[in-house]
Motif scaffolding. Structure first.
Motif, PDB file in Angstrom:
ATOM      1  N   SER A 288      46.771  34.863  43.744  1.00  0.00           N
ATOM      2  CA  SER A 288      47.510  36.214  43.405  1.00  0.00           C
ATOM      3  C   SER A 288      49.382  36.242  42.831  1.00  0.00           C
ATOM      4  O   SER A 288      49.976  36.705  42.359  1.00  0.00           O
ATOM      5  CB  SER A 288      47.844  37.168  44.549  1.00  0.00           C
ATOM      6  OG  SER A 288      47.823  36.750  45.564  1.00  0.00           O
TER       7      SER A 288
ATOM      8  N   ILE B 106      50.065  32.002  31.371  1.00  0.00           N
ATOM      9  CA  ILE B 106      49.809  33.528  32.172  1.00  0.00           C
ATOM     10  C   ILE B 106      51.265  33.312  33.056  1.00  0.00           C
ATOM     11  O   ILE B 106      50.637  32.378  34.116  1.00  0.00           O
ATOM     12  CB  ILE B 106      48.764  34.369  31.940  1.00  0.00           C
ATOM     13  CG1 ILE B 106      49.723  35.891  31.956  1.00  0.00           C
ATOM     14  CG2 ILE B 106      48.152  33.857  33.162  1.00  0.00           C
ATOM     15  CD1 ILE B 106      47.921  36.303  31.738  1.00  0.00           C
ATOM     16  N   SER B 107      51.704  34.394  33.776  1.00  0.00           N
ATOM     17  CA  SER B 107      52.229  34.232  35.264  1.00  0.00           C
ATOM     18  C   SER B 107      51.300  34.981  35.983  1.00  0.00           C
ATOM     19  O   SER B 107      49.871  35.261  35.667  1.00  0.00           O
ATOM     20  CB  SER B 107      53.543  35.360  34.803  1.00  0.00           C
ATOM     21  OG  SER B 107      53.454  37.090  34.405  1.00  0.00           O
ATOM     22  N   SER B 108      52.360  34.367  37.539  1.00  0.00           N
ATOM     23  CA  SER B 108      50.998  34.986  38.234  1.00  0.00           C
ATOM     24  C   SER B 108      51.229  37.134  38.324  1.00  0.00           C
ATOM     25  O   SER B 108      50.481  36.788  38.449  1.00  0.00           O
ATOM     26  CB  SER B 108      51.907  34.949  39.689  1.00  0.00           C
ATOM     27  OG  SER B 108      53.013  35.635  39.998  1.00  0.00           O
ATOM     28  N   SER B 109      52.302  38.203  38.183  1.00  0.00           N
ATOM     29  CA  SER B 109      51.972  39.074  37.642  1.00  0.00           C
ATOM     30  C   SER B 109      51.096  39.210  36.540  1.00  0.00           C
ATOM     31  O   SER B 109      50.851  39.960  36.400  1.00  0.00           O
ATOM     32  CB  SER B 109      53.503  39.268  37.501  1.00  0.00           C
ATOM     33  OG  SER B 109      54.092  38.803  35.996  1.00  0.00           O
ATOM     34  N   GLY B 110      50.887  38.617  35.556  1.00  0.00           N
ATOM     35  CA  GLY B 110      49.930  38.892  34.343  1.00  0.00           C
ATOM     36  C   GLY B 110      50.987  39.320  33.347  1.00  0.00           C
ATOM     37  O   GLY B 110      50.586  39.818  32.008  1.00  0.00           O
TER      38      GLY B 110
ATOM     39  N   ALA C  63      52.628  35.949  28.607  1.00  0.00           N
ATOM     40  CA  ALA C  63      51.491  35.021  28.300  1.00  0.00           C
ATOM     41  C   ALA C  63      53.022  34.411  27.285  1.00  0.00           C
ATOM     42  O   ALA C  63      53.038  34.414  26.296  1.00  0.00           O
ATOM     43  CB  ALA C  63      50.587  36.022  27.844  1.00  0.00           C
TER      44      ALA C  63
ATOM     45  N   SER D   4      44.695  36.947  29.473  1.00  0.00           N
ATOM     46  CA  SER D   4      45.476  37.961  30.527  1.00  0.00           C
ATOM     47  C   SER D   4      44.267  37.758  31.587  1.00  0.00           C
ATOM     48  O   SER D   4      43.562  36.415  32.087  1.00  0.00           O
ATOM     49  CB  SER D   4      44.446  39.613  29.524  1.00  0.00           C
ATOM     50  OG  SER D   4      43.128  39.062  29.027  1.00  0.00           O
ATOM     51  N   ARG D   5      44.864  38.345  32.699  1.00  0.00           N
ATOM     52  CA  ARG D   5      43.946  38.406  33.761  1.00  0.00           C
ATOM     53  C   ARG D   5      43.872  39.665  34.639  1.00  0.00           C
ATOM     54  O   ARG D   5      44.836  40.583  34.422  1.00  0.00           O
ATOM     55  CB  ARG D   5      45.293  37.603  34.835  1.00  0.00           C
ATOM     56  CG  ARG D   5      46.370  37.800  35.580  1.00  0.00           C
ATOM     57  CD  ARG D   5      46.848  36.937  35.585  1.00  0.00           C
ATOM     58  NE  ARG D   5      46.782  36.726  37.157  1.00  0.00           N
ATOM     59  CZ  ARG D   5      46.905  35.771  37.512  1.00  0.00           C
ATOM     60  NH1 ARG D   5      47.766  34.877  37.792  1.00  0.00           N
ATOM     61  NH2 ARG D   5      46.903  35.209  39.213  1.00  0.00           N
ATOM     62  N   ASN D   6      42.971  39.845  35.806  1.00  0.00           N
ATOM     63  CA  ASN D   6      43.049  41.111  36.290  1.00  0.00           C
ATOM     64  C   ASN D   6      42.488  40.456  37.813  1.00  0.00           C
ATOM     65  O   ASN D   6      41.614  39.788  38.577  1.00  0.00           O
ATOM     66  CB  ASN D   6      40.937  41.469  35.619  1.00  0.00           C
ATOM     67  CG  ASN D   6      40.416  42.965  36.716  1.00  0.00           C
ATOM     68  OD1 ASN D   6      41.704  42.844  37.395  1.00  0.00           O
ATOM     69  ND2 ASN D   6      39.712  43.653  35.810  1.00  0.00           N
ATOM     70  N   ALA D   7      43.335  41.204  38.409  1.00  0.00           N
ATOM     71  CA  ALA D   7      43.858  40.837  39.675  1.00  0.00           C
ATOM     72  C   ALA D   7      42.729  41.860  40.078  1.00  0.00           C
ATOM     73  O   ALA D   7      42.674  40.437  41.369  1.00  0.00           O
ATOM     74  CB  ALA D   7      45.426  41.624  40.491  1.00  0.00           C
TER      75      ALA D   7
ATOM     76  N   LEU E   4      40.241  35.460  35.229  1.00  0.00           N
ATOM     77  CA  LEU E   4      41.104  35.324  33.493  1.00  0.00           C
ATOM     78  C   LEU E   4      40.808  35.354  32.999  1.00  0.00           C
ATOM     79  O   LEU E   4      39.372  34.904  32.603  1.00  0.00           O
ATOM     80  CB  LEU E   4      42.071  34.335  34.074  1.00  0.00           C
ATOM     81  CG  LEU E   4      42.427  32.812  33.156  1.00  0.00           C
ATOM     82  CD1 LEU E   4      44.103  33.791  33.565  1.00  0.00           C
ATOM     83  CD2 LEU E   4      43.172  31.494  33.345  1.00  0.00           C
TER      84      LEU E   4
END
Length: 120
Positions: free
Chosen positions: A29, A50-54, A57, A70-73, A78
């Motif tokens: 996270s 991509i940053s930790s927050s998403g 990029a 993209s990323r889905n926390a 990812l």
């Protein structure tokens, strides 16, 4: 410890699309993440990060405008959406997580890779 597993690679014709996924176990996270690729006979290169927050990029010039990271926390996943693929995109794609604070490597954790093959 973080474990990364890529999926979604395959064979596609030039101009086609693929979406890669990277499932992460462990706490990422607070980690930035990246996609890399390595073509036969070439060095591994950074495709996107991509940053930790998403929220932020970045992309290499060779894929900018065609690839989206993209990323889905919620599910620790990812993604790399690849559109208008070119034959030079043929490579093994790797996801990576958590910048190395010691600066020895770009990232601390790496997946095993997934093959993408783009044909004419």
């Amino acid at each position: 410890q973080v474990h990364l597993a890529e999926s979604g690679g395959g064979s596609v014709q030039a101009g086609g699309s693929l979406k890669l996924s990277c499932d992460a176990s462990g706490d990422i996270s607070r980690c930035g993440m990246g996609w890399y690729r390595q073509a036969p006979g070439k060095q591994r290169e950074l495709v996107s990060g991509i940053s930790s927050s998403g929220l932020s990029a970045s992309y290499s010039n060779s894929v900018k405008g065609r690839f989206t990271m993209s990323r889905n926390a919620a599910d620790n996943t990812l993604y790399l959406q690849m559109n208008n693929l070119k034959t030079e995109a043929t490579a093994v794609y790797y996801c990576a997580a958590c910048r190395d604070p010691a600066g020895v490597r770009d990232y601390l954790y790496w997946g095993q890779g997934t093959q993408v093959t783009v044909s004419e």
